[in-house]
Motif scaffolding. Sequence first.
Motif, PDB file in Angstrom:
ATOM      1  N   TYR A  72      23.654   4.582 -17.770  1.00 26.26           N
ATOM      2  CA  TYR A  72      22.257   4.487 -18.618  1.00 26.26           C
ATOM      3  C   TYR A  72      22.040   5.308 -19.758  1.00 26.26           C
ATOM      4  N   TYR A  74      21.422   7.514 -24.712  1.00 24.52           N
ATOM      5  CA  TYR A  74      21.227   8.985 -25.132  1.00 24.52           C
ATOM      6  C   TYR A  74      22.384   9.699 -25.704  1.00 24.52           C
ATOM      7  N   GLY A 120       7.447   6.874 -15.091  1.00 26.50           N
ATOM      8  CA  GLY A 120       8.810   6.197 -15.080  1.00 26.50           C
ATOM      9  C   GLY A 120       9.706   6.887 -15.676  1.00 26.50           C
ATOM     10  N   SER A 121       9.922   8.190 -15.518  1.00 22.33           N
ATOM     11  CA  SER A 121      10.637   9.274 -16.023  1.00 22.33           C
ATOM     12  C   SER A 121      12.063   8.789 -16.340  1.00 22.33           C
ATOM     13  N   GLY A 122      12.615   8.138 -15.197  1.00 19.11           N
ATOM     14  CA  GLY A 122      14.165   7.872 -15.486  1.00 19.11           C
ATOM     15  C   GLY A 122      14.746   9.258 -15.223  1.00 19.11           C
ATOM     16  N   TYR A 168      13.621  14.168 -22.401  1.00 16.58           N
ATOM     17  CA  TYR A 168      13.396  14.292 -23.978  1.00 16.58           C
ATOM     18  C   TYR A 168      12.074  13.954 -24.292  1.00 16.58           C
ATOM     19  N   ASP A 218       9.176   8.686 -10.782  1.00 12.95           N
ATOM     20  CA  ASP A 218      10.160   7.490 -10.938  1.00 12.95           C
ATOM     21  C   ASP A 218      10.160   6.741  -9.721  1.00 12.95           C
ATOM     22  N   PHE A 219      10.486   5.672  -9.914  1.00 11.23           N
ATOM     23  CA  PHE A 219      10.673   4.540  -8.615  1.00 11.23           C
ATOM     24  C   PHE A 219      11.864   4.896  -7.892  1.00 11.23           C
ATOM     25  N   ASN A 236      17.203   8.744  -9.719  1.00  9.89           N
ATOM     26  CA  ASN A 236      16.744   9.049 -10.868  1.00  9.89           C
ATOM     27  C   ASN A 236      15.888  10.360 -10.638  1.00  9.89           C
ATOM     28  N   ASP A 258       5.269   3.775  -8.072  1.00  5.15           N
ATOM     29  CA  ASP A 258       5.376   2.216  -8.061  1.00  5.15           C
ATOM     30  C   ASP A 258       4.314   1.735  -8.925  1.00  5.15           C
ATOM     31  N   ILE A 259       4.456   1.434 -10.174  1.00  4.18           N
ATOM     32  CA  ILE A 259       3.372   1.091 -11.050  1.00  4.18           C
ATOM     33  C   ILE A 259       2.791  -0.355 -10.599  1.00  4.18           C
ATOM     34  N   THR A 297       7.632   6.263 -21.289  1.00  5.31           N
ATOM     35  CA  THR A 297       8.506   5.641 -22.270  1.00  5.31           C
ATOM     36  C   THR A 297       9.359   4.578 -21.701  1.00  5.31           C
ATOM     37  N   PHE A 298       9.305   3.683 -22.204  1.00  3.48           N
ATOM     38  CA  PHE A 298      10.148   2.230 -22.017  1.00  3.48           C
ATOM     39  C   PHE A 298      10.340   1.872 -20.603  1.00  3.48           C
ATOM     40  N   VAL A 329       9.830  -2.892 -16.190  1.00  5.72           N
ATOM     41  CA  VAL A 329       9.584  -3.081 -15.206  1.00  5.72           C
ATOM     42  C   VAL A 329       8.954  -4.327 -14.567  1.00  5.72           C
ATOM     43  N   GLU A 367      12.383  -7.503 -26.494  1.00  7.21           N
ATOM     44  CA  GLU A 367      13.613  -7.414 -25.778  1.00  7.21           C
ATOM     45  C   GLU A 367      13.625  -8.460 -24.405  1.00  7.21           C
TER      46      GLU A 367
HETATM   47  C1  U87 Z   1      13.410   6.648 -20.674  1.00 11.13           C
HETATM   48  N1  U87 Z   1      11.516   6.974 -19.413  1.00 11.13           N
HETATM   49  O1  U87 Z   1      14.668   6.564 -20.867  1.00 11.13           O
HETATM   50  N2  U87 Z   1       7.347   1.731 -11.081  1.00 11.13           N
HETATM   51  O2  U87 Z   1      12.793   6.661 -21.555  1.00 11.13           O
HETATM   52  C2  U87 Z   1       7.891   2.883 -11.808  1.00 11.13           C
HETATM   53  C3  U87 Z   1       9.757   2.114 -12.181  1.00 11.13           C
HETATM   54  C4  U87 Z   1       9.711   0.899 -11.248  1.00 11.13           C
HETATM   55  C5  U87 Z   1       8.393   0.831 -10.981  1.00 11.13           C
HETATM   56  C6  U87 Z   1      11.714   0.642 -12.175  1.00 11.13           C
HETATM   57  C7  U87 Z   1      13.812   2.055 -18.710  1.00 11.13           C
HETATM   58  C8  U87 Z   1      14.759   1.983 -19.954  1.00 11.13           C
HETATM   59  C9  U87 Z   1      14.466   1.095 -20.927  1.00 11.13           C
HETATM   60  C10 U87 Z   1      12.873   6.842 -19.110  1.00 11.13           C
HETATM   61  C11 U87 Z   1      13.344   5.576 -18.244  1.00 11.13           C
HETATM   62  C12 U87 Z   1      12.876   4.323 -18.613  1.00 11.13           C
HETATM   63  N3  U87 Z   1      13.488   2.966 -18.026  1.00 11.13           N
HETATM   64  C13 U87 Z   1      11.682   3.011 -13.430  1.00 11.13           C
HETATM   65  C14 U87 Z   1      15.733   1.112 -22.028  1.00 11.13           C
HETATM   66  C15 U87 Z   1      15.641  -0.530 -22.039  1.00 11.13           C
HETATM   67  C16 U87 Z   1      15.651  -0.297 -24.361  1.00 11.13           C
HETATM   68  C17 U87 Z   1      15.703   1.124 -24.481  1.00 11.13           C
HETATM   69  C18 U87 Z   1      15.756   1.697 -23.186  1.00 11.13           C
HETATM   70  C19 U87 Z   1      15.780   3.133 -23.318  1.00 11.13           C
HETATM   71  C20 U87 Z   1      13.015   3.010 -13.460  1.00 11.13           C
HETATM   72  C21 U87 Z   1      16.053   3.892 -24.457  1.00 11.13           C
HETATM   73  C22 U87 Z   1      16.075   3.282 -25.612  1.00 11.13           C
HETATM   74  C23 U87 Z   1      15.928   1.822 -25.706  1.00 11.13           C
HETATM   75  C24 U87 Z   1      13.658   3.528 -14.878  1.00 11.13           C
HETATM   76  C25 U87 Z   1      12.415   3.226 -15.710  1.00 11.13           C
HETATM   77  C26 U87 Z   1      12.553   2.384 -16.958  1.00 11.13           C
HETATM   78  N4  U87 Z   1      16.080  -0.851 -23.413  1.00 11.13           N
HETATM   79  N5  U87 Z   1       9.016   2.781 -12.326  1.00 11.13           N
HETATM   80  N6  U87 Z   1       8.264  -0.385  -9.868  1.00 11.13           N
HETATM   81  N7  U87 Z   1      10.885   0.204 -11.353  1.00 11.13           N
HETATM   82  N8  U87 Z   1      11.141   1.953 -12.675  1.00 11.13           N
HETATM   83  O3  U87 Z   1      13.999   3.357 -12.256  1.00 11.13           O
HETATM   84  O4  U87 Z   1      13.583   4.784 -14.467  1.00 11.13           O
HETATM   85  O5  U87 Z   1      11.377   2.656 -14.802  1.00 11.13           O
HETATM   86 CL1  U87 Z   1      16.066   4.056 -27.181  1.00 11.13          CL
HETATM   87 CL2  U87 Z   1      15.977   1.089 -27.330  1.00 11.13          CL
END
Ligand code: U87
Length: 262
Positions: free
Chosen positions: A19, A24, A63-65, A69, A85-86, A90, A142-143, A163-164, A169, A201
């Motif tokens: 990921y 990134y 949902g920091s993942g 940043y 995060d879920f 992560n 878990d949102i 963010t995202f 989800v 998306e």
């Molecule tokens: C980030 N915030 O990268 N409850 O910004 C809560 C949950 C659940 C749940 C799963 C998605 C990435 C999107 C971080 C991580 C964000 N994660 C958690 C991605 C998709 C476009 C794009 C993306 C990223 C799960 C960057 C860019 C683009 C992940 C997080 C989602 N496509 N949280 N029930 N289920 N999650 O573990 O960490 O959500 Cl530039 Cl364009």
Amino acid sequence: MCSIAALKENYQKFNPKAYLKNNYMPPRADFSTEDCVVPWKLRCLAEAFETGNIQGRTLMDIGSGPTIYQLLSACDYFDEIVMTDFLEINREEIHKWLQNDPDIFDWSPYIKHTCKIEGKGELWTEKLRKLREKVRCIYPIDIHQRRPLHPVIMKPVDALVSTFCLEAVSPDKESFDKALENITTLLKPKGYFLMIGALHETYYMAGEARIPVLAVNEQEVKESLISCGYKICIFKTYTMPTSLKIGVDDVQEIFFVQAQKM
Ligand code: U87
């Protein structure tokens, strides 16, 4: 893929290393041009905090993942930051970052770039130290639950960042709206919510995991926020250039929104 349960199951295959590489590292993280998606996100966040309006004791990231940043500009304006995060995998990645484990993703170009655009002459190592010090905990979340942090109990916080997360989800608009409602209970009235997300998306890749995304448009995001009791202060969009359409997702546009809970 049609249920919340199926989506959660799918997330079990989420691979943080893949990921991070997809989203990134270059070409998506090219710091030599402001036209690139990562510098765009960092600038939106830096400008939002620069106003001085968004500040307080506690900021929570939903949902920091495996990423940090999204907190680089925020850390100057809050005493403590709560990450969430879920997925355990992560949260583990963030713990390793907090402990300065050598086997983690290198965020230093992000920190350096943020210091540069903030223009305060801060040393990047100082920002790194500050952020590490302010991140107090990383909770499971878990949102889709009415109490997303259960069993942890927290007073409503001063500001939220996410963010995202919501569109990535939620299987449908109804669960997206409900999830927004759920996380809004974590925020104080008058508190700000900064959200970045994808528009139109339908999927993204994270290693073996092909994760379905809810395709939303600008109007839908705004309406959801307003129905949840927010006032929209700023809404910006970024169009993904062809050069950054690299087969890891089908995102067309990215939005940044600053909203205030009324
Ligand atoms: C980030 N915030 O990268 N409850 O910004 C809560 C949950 C659940 C749940 C799963 C998605 C990435 C999107 C971080 C991580 C964000 N994660 C958690 C991605 C998709 C476009 C794009 C993306 C990223 C799960 C960057 C860019 C683009 C992940 C997080 C989602 N496509 N949280 N029930 N289920 N999650 O573990 O960490 O959500 Cl530039 Cl364009």
